[in-house]
Design a protein around this motif. Structure first.
Motif, PDB file in Angstrom:
ATOM      1  N   TYR A   9       0.835  -1.202   0.000  1.00  0.00           N
ATOM      2  CA  TYR A   9       0.000   0.000   0.000  1.00  0.00           C
ATOM      3  C   TYR A   9       0.871   1.253   0.000  1.00  0.00           C
ATOM      4  O   TYR A   9       0.578   2.212  -0.712  1.00  0.00           O
ATOM      5  CB  TYR A   9      -0.939  -0.018   1.208  1.00  0.00           C
ATOM      6  CG  TYR A   9      -1.869   1.163   1.228  1.00  0.00           C
ATOM      7  CD1 TYR A   9      -2.892   1.270   0.304  1.00  0.00           C
ATOM      8  CD2 TYR A   9      -1.713   2.174   2.166  1.00  0.00           C
ATOM      9  CE1 TYR A   9      -3.757   2.351   0.309  1.00  0.00           C
ATOM     10  CE2 TYR A   9      -2.569   3.259   2.183  1.00  0.00           C
ATOM     11  CZ  TYR A   9      -3.586   3.347   1.256  1.00  0.00           C
ATOM     12  OH  TYR A   9      -4.431   4.412   1.262  1.00  0.00           O
ATOM     13  N   GLY A  10       1.946   1.236   0.756  1.00  0.00           N
ATOM     14  CA  GLY A  10       2.864   2.373   0.788  1.00  0.00           C
ATOM     15  C   GLY A  10       3.496   2.641  -0.572  1.00  0.00           C
ATOM     16  O   GLY A  10       3.631   3.793  -0.988  1.00  0.00           O
ATOM     17  N   VAL A  11       3.867   1.581  -1.273  1.00  0.00           N
ATOM     18  CA  VAL A  11       4.441   1.730  -2.619  1.00  0.00           C
ATOM     19  C   VAL A  11       3.390   2.307  -3.568  1.00  0.00           C
ATOM     20  O   VAL A  11       3.684   3.175  -4.385  1.00  0.00           O
ATOM     21  CB  VAL A  11       4.986   0.369  -3.127  1.00  0.00           C
ATOM     22  CG1 VAL A  11       5.361   0.442  -4.597  1.00  0.00           C
ATOM     23  CG2 VAL A  11       6.173  -0.069  -2.287  1.00  0.00           C
ATOM     24  N   LEU A  12       2.157   1.834  -3.446  1.00  0.00           N
ATOM     25  CA  LEU A  12       1.070   2.354  -4.274  1.00  0.00           C
ATOM     26  C   LEU A  12       0.846   3.842  -3.986  1.00  0.00           C
ATOM     27  O   LEU A  12       0.745   4.650  -4.914  1.00  0.00           O
ATOM     28  CB  LEU A  12      -0.211   1.559  -4.032  1.00  0.00           C
ATOM     29  CG  LEU A  12      -1.421   1.930  -4.887  1.00  0.00           C
ATOM     30  CD1 LEU A  12      -1.163   1.593  -6.352  1.00  0.00           C
ATOM     31  CD2 LEU A  12      -2.662   1.200  -4.399  1.00  0.00           C
ATOM     32  N   GLN A  13       0.774   4.194  -2.709  1.00  0.00           N
ATOM     33  CA  GLN A  13       0.594   5.603  -2.336  1.00  0.00           C
ATOM     34  C   GLN A  13       1.715   6.469  -2.904  1.00  0.00           C
ATOM     35  O   GLN A  13       1.461   7.548  -3.437  1.00  0.00           O
ATOM     36  CB  GLN A  13       0.599   5.758  -0.816  1.00  0.00           C
ATOM     37  CG  GLN A  13      -0.706   5.486  -0.157  1.00  0.00           C
ATOM     38  CD  GLN A  13      -0.618   5.796   1.324  1.00  0.00           C
ATOM     39  OE1 GLN A  13       0.284   5.326   2.017  1.00  0.00           O
ATOM     40  NE2 GLN A  13      -1.560   6.582   1.803  1.00  0.00           N
ATOM     41  N   LYS A  14       2.951   5.999  -2.777  1.00  0.00           N
ATOM     42  CA  LYS A  14       4.108   6.763  -3.251  1.00  0.00           C
ATOM     43  C   LYS A  14       4.041   6.945  -4.772  1.00  0.00           C
ATOM     44  O   LYS A  14       4.304   8.024  -5.289  1.00  0.00           O
ATOM     45  CB  LYS A  14       5.408   6.067  -2.849  1.00  0.00           C
ATOM     46  CG  LYS A  14       6.649   6.860  -3.196  1.00  0.00           C
ATOM     47  CD  LYS A  14       7.893   6.185  -2.665  1.00  0.00           C
ATOM     48  CE  LYS A  14       9.114   7.002  -3.020  1.00  0.00           C
ATOM     49  NZ  LYS A  14      10.343   6.374  -2.552  1.00  0.00           N
ATOM     50  N   ALA A  15       3.682   5.898  -5.494  1.00  0.00           N
ATOM     51  CA  ALA A  15       3.578   5.986  -6.957  1.00  0.00           C
ATOM     52  C   ALA A  15       2.518   7.006  -7.356  1.00  0.00           C
ATOM     53  O   ALA A  15       2.702   7.764  -8.316  1.00  0.00           O
ATOM     54  CB  ALA A  15       3.263   4.619  -7.551  1.00  0.00           C
ATOM     55  N   VAL A  16       1.403   7.041  -6.621  1.00  0.00           N
ATOM     56  CA  VAL A  16       0.344   8.013  -6.907  1.00  0.00           C
ATOM     57  C   VAL A  16       0.832   9.421  -6.608  1.00  0.00           C
ATOM     58  O   VAL A  16       0.647  10.341  -7.414  1.00  0.00           O
ATOM     59  CB  VAL A  16      -0.935   7.681  -6.105  1.00  0.00           C
ATOM     60  CG1 VAL A  16      -1.950   8.811  -6.195  1.00  0.00           C
ATOM     61  CG2 VAL A  16      -1.546   6.376  -6.603  1.00  0.00           C
TER      62      VAL A  16
END
Length: 145
Positions: A9-16
């Motif tokens: 989820y953290g990687v997804l948030q960062k990519a966004v």
């Protein structure tokens, strides 16, 4: 397992946050197994209407599978407007996925969004929305709301 889910989820948030289409694609694929992660539906709704990536159909599918009630407005907006990289698609596959997601969310708000889409200027979008409305009661087993 929980830390892996949080890392994903953290990687997804960062990519966004970084509007990084490549990392977003990878993180989105990894988040599909996640269920009921706080903030995930809100993040997916935000990304569904963003135009910096190329995974709108996958986002719509994730929203559908998670039955993200908070994504109703985003689904309606996206069903009404293809991102520029999909402007060639006269069949409006993304809009179709959005109408299915609305139907599967199954809330009153989702049905109202379908009713508005059934009056769309885009003929095929009108048809997709009307079909989901016509089949609303037949598809109750699929609905989340």
């Amino acid at each position: 397992m929980a830390s892996h889910t949080n890392d994903t989820y953290g990687v997804l948030q960062k990519a966004v946050q970084q509007r990084d289409p490549d990392n977003f694609e990878e993180a989105l694929s990894a988040c599909f197994p996640m269920r009921n992660r706080e903030g995930l539906c809100e993040l997916l709704a935000e990304v569904l209407v963003a135009d910096w990536h190329f995974r709108h159909e996958d986002v719509a599918l994730a929203v559908q599978e998670l039955k993200c009630a908070c994504a109703v407005e985003a689904l309606e907006r996206r069903a009404s407007s293809n991102p520029s990289y999909l402007e060639w698609d006269e069949n409006h596959a993304l809009a179709r996925k959005c109408t299915w997601a609305l139907a599967d969310i199954g809330t009153d708000d989702a049905k109202q969004a379908l009713e508005r889409l059934s009056k769309s200027e885009i003929l095929v979008v009108r048809g997709f929305a009307q079909k989901r409305i016509d089949n609303w009661l037949l598809e109750t087993s699929r609905k989340g709301g």
